[in-house]
Design a protein around this motif. Structure first.
Motif, PDB file in Angstrom:
ATOM      1  N   LEU A   1      -0.890  -8.151 -10.090  1.00 16.05           N
ATOM      2  CA  LEU A   1       0.315  -8.839 -10.533  1.00 16.05           C
ATOM      3  C   LEU A   1       0.418  -8.832 -12.052  1.00 16.05           C
TER       4      LEU A   1
ATOM      5  N   GLN B   1       1.550  -5.398 -13.099  1.00 13.97           N
ATOM      6  CA  GLN B   1       2.964  -5.244 -12.779  1.00 13.97           C
ATOM      7  C   GLN B   1       3.845  -5.934 -13.817  1.00 13.97           C
ATOM      8  N   ARG B   2       3.387  -7.052 -14.345  1.00  7.59           N
ATOM      9  CA  ARG B   2       4.172  -7.830 -15.298  1.00  7.59           C
ATOM     10  C   ARG B   2       3.916  -7.431 -16.745  1.00  7.59           C
TER      11      ARG B   2
ATOM     12  N   ALA C   1      -0.343  -3.079  -4.228  1.00  6.53           N
ATOM     13  CA  ALA C   1       0.890  -3.220  -5.003  1.00  6.53           C
ATOM     14  C   ALA C   1       2.052  -2.440  -4.400  1.00  6.53           C
TER      15      ALA C   1
ATOM     16  N   ALA D   1       2.875 -10.486  -4.006  1.00  9.47           N
ATOM     17  CA  ALA D   1       3.851 -10.764  -5.063  1.00  9.47           C
ATOM     18  C   ALA D   1       4.134  -9.515  -5.890  1.00  9.47           C
ATOM     19  N   ALA D   2       3.080  -8.763  -6.228  1.00 10.70           N
ATOM     20  CA  ALA D   2       3.263  -7.540  -7.016  1.00 10.70           C
ATOM     21  C   ALA D   2       4.087  -6.520  -6.240  1.00 10.70           C
TER      22      ALA D   2
ATOM     23  N   SER E   1       6.250  -7.095  -3.881  1.00  8.52           N
ATOM     24  CA  SER E   1       7.628  -7.578  -3.805  1.00  8.52           C
ATOM     25  C   SER E   1       8.376  -7.317  -5.105  1.00  8.52           C
ATOM     26  N   GLU E   2       7.731  -7.582  -6.235  1.00  6.32           N
ATOM     27  CA  GLU E   2       8.373  -7.365  -7.532  1.00  6.32           C
ATOM     28  C   GLU E   2       8.651  -5.890  -7.789  1.00  6.32           C
ATOM     29  N   ARG E   3       7.857  -5.014  -7.181  1.00  7.54           N
ATOM     30  CA  ARG E   3       8.082  -3.572  -7.350  1.00  7.54           C
ATOM     31  C   ARG E   3       9.195  -3.045  -6.448  1.00  7.54           C
ATOM     32  N   GLY E   4       9.613  -3.851  -5.480  1.00  7.07           N
ATOM     33  CA  GLY E   4      10.712  -3.433  -4.624  1.00  7.07           C
ATOM     34  C   GLY E   4      10.375  -3.238  -3.167  1.00  7.07           C
TER      35      GLY E   4
ATOM     36  N   GLU F   1      10.192  -4.147   0.516  1.00  5.63           N
ATOM     37  CA  GLU F   1      11.041  -5.062   1.274  1.00  5.63           C
ATOM     38  C   GLU F   1      10.201  -5.983   2.149  1.00  5.63           C
TER      39      GLU F   1
END
Length: 265
Positions: free
Chosen positions: A23, A26-27, A81, A106-107, A109-112, A114
């Motif tokens: 995460l 990713q951020r 991820a 969470a990572a 999900s943030e990357r897209g 579904e």
């Protein structure tokens, strides 16, 4: 002076250092992920293992992912991820991604990815016959801890897949390993060994006082087994080893299919 703020030992079982590392990367605020086995450490290589772009994947791996896509819907177990789930999504493959790590979910999900789900692979919350394909890599199958434990995991995978299902799993072959392999533990049985380590994630604290936060995960125990031993673990399950794909070393991927499925043309 830098001060380490380490989580208390009793929190290790619920700690999520690997997920936090994904995460954070990713951020755009990566810290340092380490494997630790006693005094020995090894870099966690977060970008390489969990964010490698598909253009870097070898042809054999892409071919295996495509074979799984042909048996959709696909279950991506331990999705990390989400790199494989995203690849499938871009090709309109019906994929469900799960991971036991809340940080990884969470990572992803943030990357897209579904609707990735936080879920334990030992207790899959899906109906019978839900999927046609399973991906379980990152040597996660070894977390079964024993051949019997791997058999139990394979039985759980079989429960949620249909009769024509295909699965791809991976491991390290102990017959090709040296004793200096990180986390290595020997076993007197041919084709069997063990690997033990834990993850540590460290990054600068957000309060800006120069201190650092460190999260330490539980000790992980992986069973390492040769392809022949993996084939033994399928006995009593609906799976059989269809093919084995090796690199130049001890690492291999195995394609499994259901014994009641039709042979591939």
């Amino acid at each position: 002076m830098t001060v380490d703020r380490q989580r208390p030992i009793e929190s290790r079982e619920t700690a999520d250092p690997l997920g936090r590392a994904m995460l954070a990367f990713q951020r755009g605020a990566p810290g340092r992920l380490r494997y630790r086995d006693g005094a020995d450490t090894q870099d966690g290589r977060v970008e390489e293992f969990y964010f490698e772009p598909p253009k870097e994947w070898d042809d054999d791996w892409v071919a295996l992912l495509s074979r799984l896509a042909d048996r959709e819907p696909t279950l991506d177990i331990g999705c990390g991820a989400g790199q494989h789930a995203l690849w499938w999504q871009e090709r309109d493959v019906d994929v469900t991604a799960i991971d036991a790590s809340p940080g990884a979910v969470a990572a992803a999900s943030e990357r897209g990815v579904e609707n990735p789900l936080e879920m334990d692979m030992f207790d899959l919350a899906f109906d019978r016959d839900r999927f046609g394909a399973v991906l379980c890599v990152g040597t996660q199958l070894g977390l079964g801890g024993s051949l019997a434990g791997i058999s139990d995991l394979l039985a759980e995978f079989a429960r949620v897949t249909d009769g024509g299902a295909l699965a791809v799993v991976d491991n390290y072959d102990p017959t090709r390993l040296d004793d200096d392999f990180f986390g290595y533990r020997p076993d007197p049985r041919p084709g069997i060994a063990h690997r033990c380590f834990h993850f540590e994630f460290e990054r600068e604290a957000t309060d800006g006082d120069g201190s650092s936060d460190r999260e330490i995960g539980p000790t992980l125990h992986f069973l390492l087994c040769s392809p022949d031993r993996l084939a033994e673990a399928t006995i009593g399950t609906p799976w059989e080893v269809r093919s084995v794909h090796r690199d130049d070393g001890a690492y291999y991927r195995a394609v499994l299919d259901k014994r009641d499925s039709k042979p591939e043309a």
